[in-house]
Every structure is written in structure tokens, then in C-alpha cells.
Scaffold this active site. Structure first.
Site, PDB file in Angstrom:
ATOM      1  N   GLN A 159     -13.672  33.764 -54.748  1.00  0.00           N
ATOM      2  CA  GLN A 159     -14.047  32.409 -54.302  1.00  0.00           C
ATOM      3  C   GLN A 159     -14.450  31.505 -55.456  1.00  0.00           C
ATOM      4  OE1 GLN A 159     -13.453  31.390 -51.358  1.00  0.00           O
ATOM      5  NE2 GLN A 159     -13.244  33.297 -50.212  1.00  0.00           N
ATOM      6  N   LYS A 210      -5.645  32.284 -52.465  1.00  0.00           N
ATOM      7  CA  LYS A 210      -6.783  31.370 -52.272  1.00  0.00           C
ATOM      8  C   LYS A 210      -6.771  30.259 -53.316  1.00  0.00           C
ATOM      9  CE  LYS A 210      -9.737  35.131 -50.576  1.00  0.00           C
ATOM     10  NZ  LYS A 210      -9.751  34.974 -49.126  1.00  0.00           N
TER      11      LYS A 210
END
Ligand SMILES: Cc1ncc(COP(=O)(O)O)c(C=O)c1O
Length: 396
Positions: free
Chosen positions: A191, A214
Site C-alpha cells: 500500500q 495496485k
């Protein structure tokens, strides 16, 4: 500043308000084009044949490695492509020569992918597993590590940014503590790498993993950075060898050692292009853009009576991941309503972080809105307005 016209590169954005990038981000047209180009014009295996298509595919694959390596400021030979973060973490868990009595320290904030591999090691190989407990807003204090680390600690595996609460962990400080105690540090950058500038040299970590899907790249792509490539490979087979005889084999060096079997060639090429796309926007600008939107959403949600927001406040060191609940409503119901009533895509539930949810006393989990470079002020306001409507709190 992020140019508003990048949205044309993501056609889905004309149909929905996409706030689920922590689960998987959208891929822009240039990434899709680059992958199609491989499929249409020079599809061949990489690192094997000598005909011209094979050479072109091999070169493009190597170029992708280079682009991603430079993106995180790694040195040559320190980067391996995997299928995703999960595979990268499992490569470390299965590749280190563990000994009885070794300790691994991780935390209650971790995604299951940075927890289960260590639990399995505990169950199968008898390593001692310790879990750091976060503060109420998810923050992990380096002093908590200092309190439990010992000479037996072999590895600390910690997330750089929480996929539930959005807090950024001061992993640089963790690295110092680890190295003072002779322990290795694995940072889960799933992340962080897609949203903030990450420099492995500055972080001082021994391992860093992240997922291509991502960070505007394709699914089925991931990365493992290793400061000292000395792990036993997860897989052995074609493409990873120097010499094979009827009696045995010698593995080759470099990333090929860890990439047995035909890799996701178009995926890797797409990931290389995604990195180029992010770099052209500028990681500092992406971070600032997402921080501005996060502050706007946090301020908006704070004004709605029935809504509880989790994680650090607007002033905290955080990424654009915002978890909240609406009193009396199951998070899945909220997600379905946001989709049905406002075309807003959010994640709901435990976010692959059940122990964290248990720790926070959130049996049904949360609703999670998560941002990327393509989100706008309009997206932020649409979310807040839709949540206000659902929460039935027009008066406030
Ligand atoms: C913090 C974190 N770690 C690991 C993962 C696992 O990533 P993947 O499913 O791509 O392996 C995720 C995915 O959501 C994540 O958010």
C-alpha cells in the site's frame, strides 16, 4: 499537480466512481496498449529462444525489470518478479534457513498475506511468533518493537502502510532497531509503493514486496526486493538454471534464479509501463493529491453524526485509505447501497485483516474508500454526500 485529463486514460471512470484502489487499481490505456503490443507484435517466450521475436520479448522483459528496479532505487540483481505481494512474502518465509528458536516479529495490523506465512512457519517449524499491538488508530510505535526484539529475532515483517486504517508505519526507525539487533526487516509495501515515493536505500529494509495490480499495473504481477539475494528459491525449473545433467543441476544467478517457469511476460511489460506512467505524474504529486482528497473526505465524514471513522486523523502520516462504519448498518450493506445509489465502488468487510478487526472490536469490519491518482474532488464530495444520505443525517 495531477492533470485532470488523465481520467480519459481510465475509461471505466466515466461509468463509476472508483474508490477501491487499495484492493486493485485501474490500469490506464498506455499500460493496456503496451501489453497488447506484446501480444500482437512480438509474442514469444522471454529469456529462452534466439529468433527475433524471442529476442524482442526478452529485451522488453529485461527493460521492465530495470524500470521497476530504478523506481524503488534498488541495485542490479536485487529485484525479482513474482505473481503478487503474497508470493513475494512466501518466498522469504520459505527461503530463509530457519533454525529452532528463531523468532519472527510481525503485527496485528498486517494483511493476512503478511501473517499466514509466519503462522505456518510457527506451526510447521517451531519458530517463535510475536505480534506487535497497534494503538487505537493503528499506529505502530518503534518502541513497541524495541520492547520485544531479542538476539533471537531473525526477522521483523511489518507493513509500510495499513490497508485498513491508512496509517504509514515509520519503517526507517524499525530498520535501525532491527539492524542494531542483527535481525532482518521485511517491509510489506503493497500500500505504500503505489502511493508514496519509496527508496529502499533510505528505508534500510532487507526485503520489500509489492503488487503490480495496485499501482496501475496488471494483475498477476508483483515484486520482491532483496538486499542480499541468498534465499532458497520458492520454485526451481526451466529458465532458472545454469547447468543440468542427469545427476543434478546448478541454478543460475540474477533474477532468473527466482523466476523458474515462463513468467507473466505481458504483465511484466505492463508493470514497467505502469511505473513509467506513475513517474511521469510524479510520486510526490500523487502523494500530495491523495492527501488533499483524504483530508476532504475525513472532514466531510466527521460532520455526519452516525458515522465513525477509524485510523489516524487528517494530520497523521497516512495514505488515502479511509475506513468507516455507519451505526446500525452492516458495512456490506453500505457498500451495496453506495454502488446502487451513487455508482461508488468501495470495499467492505474485514479487508483480509481479521485479527486487526477482532482487536478493534469490529466484528463486521468497516467500509473502506481508497484513492489513487485518478480520483478527484468530485469523487470525494460524491462519497461524502452519498454516505450522508445513507446515514440519514440530513439535519447535521
Ligand atoms: C498491505 C497488503 N499486503 C499484502 C496484500 C496482498 O496483496 P496481493 O493479493 O496482491 O498478494 C495486500 C492486498 O490487499 C495488502 O493490502
Amino acid at each position: 499537480m495531477i492533470p485532470a485529463d488523465i481520467r480519459k486514460d481510465f475509461p471505466l471512470l466515466s461509468e463509476v466512481c472508483y474508490l477501491d484502489s487499495a484492493a486493485t487499481s485501474l490500469s490506464p490505456e498506455p499500460v493496456l496498449q503496451e501489453m497488447l503490443e506484446y501480444e500482437r507484435r512480438y509474442r514469444a517466450n522471454a529469456g529462452r529462444g534466439v529468433h527475433r521475436l524471442a529476442q524482442q520479448a526478452s529485451q522488453k522483459y529485461r527493460d521492465a525489470h530495470e524500470k521497476v528496479r530504478k523506481f524503488i532505487h534498488a541495485q542490479e540483481g536485487e529485484l525479482v518478479f513474482t505473481r503478487n505481494s503474497t508470493e513475494a512474502i512466501n518466498t522469504v518465509a520459505s527461503g530463509l534457513p530457519w533454525q529452532n528458536g528463531d523468532e519472527v516479529i510481525t503485527s496485528l495490523v498486517e494483511h493476512h498475506s503478511n501473517l499466514l506465512p509466519w503462522m505456518r512457519l510457527r506451526d510447521r517449524q517451531g519458530i517463535d511468533l510475536r505480534l506487535l499491538t497497534p494503538g487505537p488508530d493503528g499506529t505502530l510505535d518503534p518502541s513497541a518493537l524495541e520492547a520485544v526484539i531479542t538476539k533471537k529475532t531473525r526477522l521483523v515483517a511489518i507493513t509500510h502502510a495499513s490497508n485498513v486504517l491508512g496509517n504509514v508505519v515509520p519503517v526507517g526507525e524499525f530498520a535501525k532497531i532491527c539492524h542494531d539487533h542483527g535481525a532482518l526487516l521485511l517491509v510489506d509495501g503493497s500500500q505504500s509503493v503505489p502511493h508514496i515515493p519509496v527508496d529502499v536505500e533510505q528505508l534500510g529494509c532487507d526485503y520489500l514486496c509489492f503488487s503490480g495490480h495496485k499501482m496501475l499495473g496488471p494483475t498477476g504481477t508483483g515484486v520482491l526486493f532483496m538486499k542480499n539475494p541468498g534465499l532458497e528459491p520458492l520454485l526451481v525449473g526451466g529458465g532458472s538454471i545454469e547447468q543440468v545433467t542427469a545427476a543434478g543441476y546448478t541454478l543460475t544467478g540474477g533474477y532468473e534464479r527466482y523466476e523458474a517457469g515462463t513468467p507473466n511476460i505481458s504483465g511484466a511489460i505492463g508493470l514497467g509501463r505502469a511505473v513509467g506512467y506513475l513517474e511521469a505524474l510524479g510520486m510526490e504529486d500523487i502523494q500530495r493529491h491523495e492527501q488533499d482528497l483524504t483530508r476532504r473526505i475525513l472532514a466531510g465524514l466527521a460532520g455526519i453524526g452516525n458515522v465513525e471513522v477509524f485510523g489516524p486523523g487528517p494530520a497523521g502520516d497516512r495514505i488515502g485509505v479511509i475506513s468507516f462504519t455507519i451505526r446500525g448498518l452492516n458495512p456490506h450493506d453500505v457498500a451495496v447501497m453506495l454502488d446502487g445509489e451513487a455508482d461508488i465502488m468501495v470495499r467492505s468487510g474485514h479487508h483480509c485483516c481479521m485479527p486487526l478487526m477482532q482487536h478493534l472490536g469490529l466484528a463486521d469490519g468497516t467500509v473502506r474508500a481508497s484513492l489513487h491518482c485518478y480520483n478527484t474532488i468530485e469523487d470525494a464530495d460524491l462519497l461524502v454526500d452519498a454516505v450522508r444520505k445513507i446515514a440519514g443525517d440530513w439535519e447535521r
